[in-house]
Design an enzyme around this catalytic site. Structure first.
Site, PDB file in Angstrom:
ATOM      1  N   HIS A   1     -10.624   1.332   2.083  1.00 16.42           N
ATOM      2  CA  HIS A   1     -10.596   2.222   2.932  1.00 16.42           C
ATOM      3  C   HIS A   1     -11.248   2.167   3.825  1.00 16.42           C
ATOM      4  O   HIS A   1     -12.692   2.989   3.693  1.00 16.42           O
ATOM      5  CB  HIS A   1      -9.975   3.817   2.195  1.00 16.42           C
ATOM      6  CG  HIS A   1      -9.767   4.449   3.696  1.00 16.42           C
ATOM      7  ND1 HIS A   1      -8.375   5.715   3.789  1.00 16.42           N
ATOM      8  CD2 HIS A   1     -10.390   4.971   5.175  1.00 16.42           C
ATOM      9  CE1 HIS A   1      -8.648   6.043   4.735  1.00 16.42           C
ATOM     10  NE2 HIS A   1      -9.405   6.079   5.647  1.00 16.42           N
TER      11      HIS A   1
ATOM     12  N   LYS B   1      -9.755   0.261  -5.443  1.00 18.40           N
ATOM     13  CA  LYS B   1      -9.342   0.488  -4.378  1.00 18.40           C
ATOM     14  C   LYS B   1     -11.147   1.634  -4.326  1.00 18.40           C
ATOM     15  O   LYS B   1     -10.947   2.283  -5.099  1.00 18.40           O
ATOM     16  CB  LYS B   1      -8.473   1.096  -4.087  1.00 18.40           C
ATOM     17  CG  LYS B   1      -8.043   1.642  -2.530  1.00 18.40           C
ATOM     18  CD  LYS B   1      -7.502   1.680  -1.661  1.00 18.40           C
ATOM     19  CE  LYS B   1      -7.728   1.729  -0.618  1.00 18.40           C
ATOM     20  NZ  LYS B   1      -6.767   3.128  -0.652  1.00 18.40           N
TER      21      LYS B   1
ATOM     22  N   HIS C   1      -4.789  -0.653   6.151  1.00 18.06           N
ATOM     23  CA  HIS C   1      -4.302   0.162   7.071  1.00 18.06           C
ATOM     24  C   HIS C   1      -5.106   0.035   8.643  1.00 18.06           C
ATOM     25  O   HIS C   1      -5.780   1.018   8.812  1.00 18.06           O
ATOM     26  CB  HIS C   1      -3.772   1.110   6.758  1.00 18.06           C
ATOM     27  CG  HIS C   1      -4.693   2.212   5.587  1.00 18.06           C
ATOM     28  ND1 HIS C   1      -6.738   1.967   5.959  1.00 18.06           N
ATOM     29  CD2 HIS C   1      -4.526   2.795   4.872  1.00 18.06           C
ATOM     30  CE1 HIS C   1      -6.865   2.981   5.740  1.00 18.06           C
ATOM     31  NE2 HIS C   1      -6.327   3.276   4.669  1.00 18.06           N
TER      32      HIS C   1
ATOM     33  N   HIS D   1       1.101  -1.390   0.094  1.00 18.39           N
ATOM     34  CA  HIS D   1       0.088   0.069   0.237  1.00 18.39           C
ATOM     35  C   HIS D   1       1.275   1.692  -0.186  1.00 18.39           C
ATOM     36  O   HIS D   1       1.354   1.712   1.326  1.00 18.39           O
ATOM     37  CB  HIS D   1      -1.346  -0.335   1.772  1.00 18.39           C
ATOM     38  CG  HIS D   1      -2.187   1.175   1.228  1.00 18.39           C
ATOM     39  ND1 HIS D   1      -3.107   0.606   1.660  1.00 18.39           N
ATOM     40  CD2 HIS D   1      -1.814   2.584   0.989  1.00 18.39           C
ATOM     41  CE1 HIS D   1      -4.221   2.088   1.538  1.00 18.39           C
ATOM     42  NE2 HIS D   1      -3.208   2.489   1.137  1.00 18.39           N
TER      43      HIS D   1
ATOM     44  N   ASP E   1       0.966   2.520   3.726  1.00 16.26           N
ATOM     45  CA  ASP E   1       0.525   3.272   3.142  1.00 16.26           C
ATOM     46  C   ASP E   1       1.263   5.299   3.434  1.00 16.26           C
ATOM     47  O   ASP E   1       0.783   6.033   3.981  1.00 16.26           O
ATOM     48  CB  ASP E   1      -0.323   3.432   4.779  1.00 16.26           C
ATOM     49  CG  ASP E   1      -1.428   4.233   4.647  1.00 16.26           C
ATOM     50  OD1 ASP E   1      -1.874   5.174   3.499  1.00 16.26           O
ATOM     51  OD2 ASP E   1      -2.338   5.267   4.711  1.00 16.26           O
TER      52      ASP E   1
HETATM   53  O1  DOR Z   1      -3.360   9.862   6.074  1.00 19.00           O
HETATM   54  C1  DOR Z   1      -3.372   9.054   4.289  1.00 19.00           C
HETATM   55  N1  DOR Z   1      -3.378   9.758   3.888  1.00 19.00           N
HETATM   56  N2  DOR Z   1      -4.563   8.003   4.448  1.00 19.00           N
HETATM   57  C2  DOR Z   1      -4.956   7.840   3.576  1.00 19.00           C
HETATM   58  O2  DOR Z   1      -6.484   7.460   3.498  1.00 19.00           O
HETATM   59  C3  DOR Z   1      -4.655   8.873   2.372  1.00 19.00           C
HETATM   60  C4  DOR Z   1      -3.504   8.922   2.469  1.00 19.00           C
HETATM   61  C5  DOR Z   1      -2.953  10.370   1.191  1.00 19.00           C
HETATM   62  O3  DOR Z   1      -3.275  10.164   0.030  1.00 19.00           O
HETATM   63  O4  DOR Z   1      -2.403  11.054   1.295  1.00 19.00           O
HETATM   64 ZN    ZN Z   2      -3.020   5.140   1.812  1.00 21.75          ZN
END
Ligand code: DOR
Ligand code: ZN
Length: 339
Positions: free
Chosen positions: A131, A94, A165, A12, A237
């Protein structure tokens, strides 16, 4: 002391586009043999033409590194013809509930409306990545989403569903309730709680969605990763934002952990006497769950202190300025036998 990993995977990652992609993608491509690339660009990656163009931009930024970008489409109502055409080019789709995180405005309003597309994905064997947050009170959003995961898992028993996550002990427990549910776990959710984000001076570089939760939640995630639970995979992430967007009155959500992910995971597993299990968490589980064979890459880590840079380009990394006990000293791509 040294430790070798074979073809580590980050299931991810956010690579972005343009100059940001040029800064961040080579860092992941050096340490990892592949990763799942998130589609929440502006506009989202929600058609095959855009996806192939994005893939070409990534390939150009990381050429020769032995890194496979496993591409994802942004969930919308897709026709069967669109899904059939996309299938060879994607690892999954996603799904973002509308508005729950960065660039998710075009996400799903009502899960029920997603079901026809989910049925076709199940038919075609295309995994669903989710998500999983509602728009409720921030600490309860993941827990409130769990019944939706349970519903989808029962309604589409042959659909592979990845809870992305996960941050709560209840999400870990749900893995054992439904054979087709899997999960990714980030590095930062193994380390921080809400106290680290907002318990003292506010730490914008630790602000992400889903927000870090309670110590009991972090401990449950850590137990699942260290075991490792056969249904969990590493997914950083890693989500870079320019420093101006993070150190701002309205701070963007996202933690940029790509350059420290493997060293810190190694540190955590070593601290818990579990180095022999890191390979499973950071590669083998993902290969089995998704049925993928990543490029053959040998990554050597050594117990040797280094100080995390304050910036990579315009981005502040996770643990900037801190000392990390392990570092990647060699990454060798062996193209032999890999097509
Ligand atoms: O903290 C995050 N940032 N969570 C997400 O789901 C998206 C990601 C982003 O794209 O910055
Ligand atoms: Zn993410």
């Amino acid at each position: 002391m040294e430790h070798t990993l074979i073809s580590p995977l980050d299931m991810h990652i956010h690579f972005r586009e343009g100059a940001m992609l040029q800064t961040v993608a080579p860092l992941s491509a050096h340490d990892f043999a592949g990763g799942v690339i998130m589609p929440n660009l502006v506009p989202p990656v929600d058609n095959l033409e855009r996806l192939l163009h994005y893939r070409a931009e990534i390939d150009a930024a990381i050429s020769g590194t032995g890194f496979t970008p496993y591409m994802t489409l942004f969930f919308r109502a897709y026709s069967e013809a669109e899904l059939r055409a996309a299938r060879p080019h994607i690892i999954g789709i996603k799904l973002y509930p509308a508005g729950v995180t960065t660039n998710s405005q075009a996400g799903v309003q009502r899960i029920r409306d997603a079901e026809p597309t989910l049925a076709t994905m199940e038919e075609l064997g295309i995994p669903l990545l989710v998500h999983g947050e509602t728009s409720g009170f921030v600490l309860d959003r993941e827990r409130e989403f769990l019944p939706i995961y349970a519903h989808l898992a029962r309604r589409f028993p042959r659909l592979t569903i990845v809870m992305e996550h996960i941050t709560t002990r209840e999400a870990v427990a749900l893995l054992d309730e439904h054979p087709n549910l899997y999960a990714t776990i980030t590095l930062h959710h193994l380390q921080i709680t809400l106290d680290d984000v907002a318990g003292g001076l506010l730490q914008p570089h630790l602000f992400c969605k889903p927000i870090a939760k309670r110590p009991e939640d972090r401990d449950a995630l850590l137990r699942a990763a260290l075991a490792p639970h056969p249904k969990v995979m590493f997914g950083s992430d890693s989500a870079p934002h320019p420093v101006s967007a993070k150190e701002a009155a309205a701070c963007a959500a996202g933690i940029f952990s790509a350059p420290v992910a493997l060293p810190l995971l190694t540190e955590i597993f070593a601290q818990h006497d579990a180095l022999d299990r890191l390979q499973t968490f950071v590669s083998d589980n993902a290969q089995r769950i998704y049925g993928i064979t990543p490029p053959q890459k040998t990554v050597l880590l050594r117990r040797e202190e280094w100080s995390v840079p304050l910036r990579y380009g315009d981005v502040t990394p996770y643990r900037a300025g801190c000392t990390v006990a392990w570092r990647v000293v060699m990454s060798r791509y062996d193209p032999v036998g890999h097509s």
